[in-house]
Motif scaffolding. Structure first.
Motif, PDB file in Angstrom:
ATOM      1  N   ALA A 117     -35.060 -37.600  22.922  1.00  0.00           N
ATOM      2  CA  ALA A 117     -35.370 -37.557  21.487  1.00  0.00           C
ATOM      3  C   ALA A 117     -34.101 -37.338  20.667  1.00  0.00           C
ATOM      4  O   ALA A 117     -33.893 -37.990  19.631  1.00  0.00           O
ATOM      5  N   ALA A 118     -33.235 -36.441  21.109  1.00  0.00           N
ATOM      6  CA  ALA A 118     -31.989 -36.187  20.379  1.00  0.00           C
ATOM      7  C   ALA A 118     -31.061 -37.398  20.433  1.00  0.00           C
ATOM      8  O   ALA A 118     -30.374 -37.693  19.450  1.00  0.00           O
ATOM      9  N   THR A 119     -31.043 -38.097  21.552  1.00  0.00           N
ATOM     10  CA  THR A 119     -30.225 -39.309  21.650  1.00  0.00           C
ATOM     11  C   THR A 119     -30.690 -40.346  20.644  1.00  0.00           C
ATOM     12  O   THR A 119     -29.879 -40.944  19.918  1.00  0.00           O
ATOM     13  N   ALA A 120     -31.981 -40.569  20.583  1.00  0.00           N
ATOM     14  CA  ALA A 120     -32.512 -41.544  19.621  1.00  0.00           C
ATOM     15  C   ALA A 120     -32.235 -41.085  18.190  1.00  0.00           C
ATOM     16  O   ALA A 120     -31.857 -41.901  17.331  1.00  0.00           O
ATOM     17  N   TRP A 121     -32.401 -39.808  17.918  1.00  0.00           N
ATOM     18  CA  TRP A 121     -32.168 -39.251  16.578  1.00  0.00           C
ATOM     19  C   TRP A 121     -30.716 -39.463  16.144  1.00  0.00           C
ATOM     20  O   TRP A 121     -30.436 -39.943  15.048  1.00  0.00           O
ATOM     21  N   LEU A 122     -29.780 -39.106  17.014  1.00  0.00           N
ATOM     22  CA  LEU A 122     -28.364 -39.256  16.677  1.00  0.00           C
ATOM     23  C   LEU A 122     -27.970 -40.727  16.573  1.00  0.00           C
ATOM     24  O   LEU A 122     -27.141 -41.096  15.732  1.00  0.00           O
ATOM     25  N   LEU A 123     -28.555 -41.558  17.403  1.00  0.00           N
ATOM     26  CA  LEU A 123     -28.258 -42.986  17.352  1.00  0.00           C
ATOM     27  C   LEU A 123     -28.730 -43.586  16.026  1.00  0.00           C
ATOM     28  O   LEU A 123     -27.994 -44.342  15.379  1.00  0.00           O
ATOM     29  N   LEU A 124     -29.936 -43.231  15.611  1.00  0.00           N
ATOM     30  CA  LEU A 124     -30.448 -43.759  14.347  1.00  0.00           C
ATOM     31  C   LEU A 124     -29.600 -43.303  13.157  1.00  0.00           C
ATOM     32  O   LEU A 124     -29.290 -44.098  12.266  1.00  0.00           O
ATOM     33  N   PHE A 125     -29.206 -42.046  13.143  1.00  0.00           N
ATOM     34  CA  PHE A 125     -28.361 -41.569  12.049  1.00  0.00           C
ATOM     35  C   PHE A 125     -26.962 -42.158  12.140  1.00  0.00           C
ATOM     36  O   PHE A 125     -26.348 -42.469  11.111  1.00  0.00           O
ATOM     37  N   GLY A 126     -26.437 -42.311  13.335  1.00  0.00           N
ATOM     38  CA  GLY A 126     -25.107 -42.895  13.494  1.00  0.00           C
ATOM     39  C   GLY A 126     -25.047 -44.341  13.036  1.00  0.00           C
ATOM     40  O   GLY A 126     -24.029 -44.806  12.514  1.00  0.00           O
ATOM     41  N   LEU A 127     -26.140 -45.065  13.195  1.00  0.00           N
ATOM     42  CA  LEU A 127     -26.183 -46.460  12.755  1.00  0.00           C
ATOM     43  C   LEU A 127     -26.196 -46.583  11.235  1.00  0.00           C
ATOM     44  O   LEU A 127     -25.932 -47.667  10.704  1.00  0.00           O
ATOM     45  N   LEU A 128     -26.492 -45.514  10.528  1.00  0.00           N
ATOM     46  CA  LEU A 128     -26.434 -45.546   9.071  1.00  0.00           C
ATOM     47  C   LEU A 128     -24.992 -45.611   8.560  1.00  0.00           C
ATOM     48  O   LEU A 128     -24.748 -46.043   7.443  1.00  0.00           O
ATOM     49  N   GLY A 129     -24.047 -45.164   9.374  1.00  0.00           N
ATOM     50  CA  GLY A 129     -22.643 -45.164   8.973  1.00  0.00           C
ATOM     51  C   GLY A 129     -22.047 -46.557   8.996  1.00  0.00           C
ATOM     52  O   GLY A 129     -22.295 -47.350   9.901  1.00  0.00           O
ATOM     53  N   THR A 130     -21.248 -46.858   7.974  1.00  0.00           N
ATOM     54  CA  THR A 130     -20.607 -48.170   7.899  1.00  0.00           C
ATOM     55  C   THR A 130     -19.142 -48.107   8.290  1.00  0.00           C
ATOM     56  O   THR A 130     -18.529 -49.136   8.551  1.00  0.00           O
ATOM     57  N   ASP A 131     -18.574 -46.921   8.339  1.00  0.00           N
ATOM     58  CA  ASP A 131     -17.188 -46.746   8.778  1.00  0.00           C
ATOM     59  C   ASP A 131     -17.101 -45.399   9.504  1.00  0.00           C
ATOM     60  O   ASP A 131     -18.117 -44.717   9.688  1.00  0.00           O
ATOM     61  N   VAL A 132     -15.892 -45.033   9.929  1.00  0.00           N
ATOM     62  CA  VAL A 132     -15.733 -43.807  10.712  1.00  0.00           C
ATOM     63  C   VAL A 132     -16.140 -42.578   9.893  1.00  0.00           C
ATOM     64  O   VAL A 132     -16.805 -41.667  10.398  1.00  0.00           O
TER      65      VAL A 132
END
Length: 128
Positions: A52-67
């Motif tokens: 669940a935490a992996t999916a959560w962090l992945l979804l939020f990380g995909l919101l980023g457009t740069d570093v």
């Protein structure tokens, strides 16, 4: 012909002989109360929390457009995940909370490594 006397009954003799327990095996009720964990940590719970935490962090990380945005979204997602883990520790499944905390720490480490690599290659601090 008379039958020979079989002697005393072995079960009766065993009951009459008093033995002192060695302490190796419990011989009676425990002298202290035994407490059990109300929400024990299980491997399945840790795996579910980690997924669940992996999916959560992945979804939020995909919101980023740069570093920079990736790092800040990961920090925000991690803080929310840790608040959830604290609530789970108190009121829910401690195994799931453990999985969430472990994966969140790993996600923060990855984000920190990405920031450091960007900083080392560009010479400019990428977070502000």
């Amino acid at each position: 012909m008379a039958r020979p006397d079989p002697g005393p009954d072995p079960a009766v003799v065993a009951q009459q002989v008093a033995r002192t327990p060695s302490g190796l095996f419990p011989a009676g009720p425990p002298s202290r109360p035994t407490y059990r964990e109300p929400h024990p940590v299980t491997g399945g719970g840790v795996a579910v929390g980690g997924a669940a935490a992996t999916a959560w962090l992945l979804l939020f990380g995909l919101l980023g457009t740069d570093v920079t945005s990736y790092a800040w979204w990961t920090v925000l997602a991690g803080l929310l995940a840790w608040v959830t883990a604290l609530v789970l520790i108190r009121y829910g499944d401690r195994g799931v909370a453990t999985g969430v905390a472990i994966v969140t720490a790993g996600g923060w480490s990855i984000a920190a490594a990405v920031v450091v690599v960007r900083w080392a290659t560009s010479g400019d601090w990428p977070l502000w």
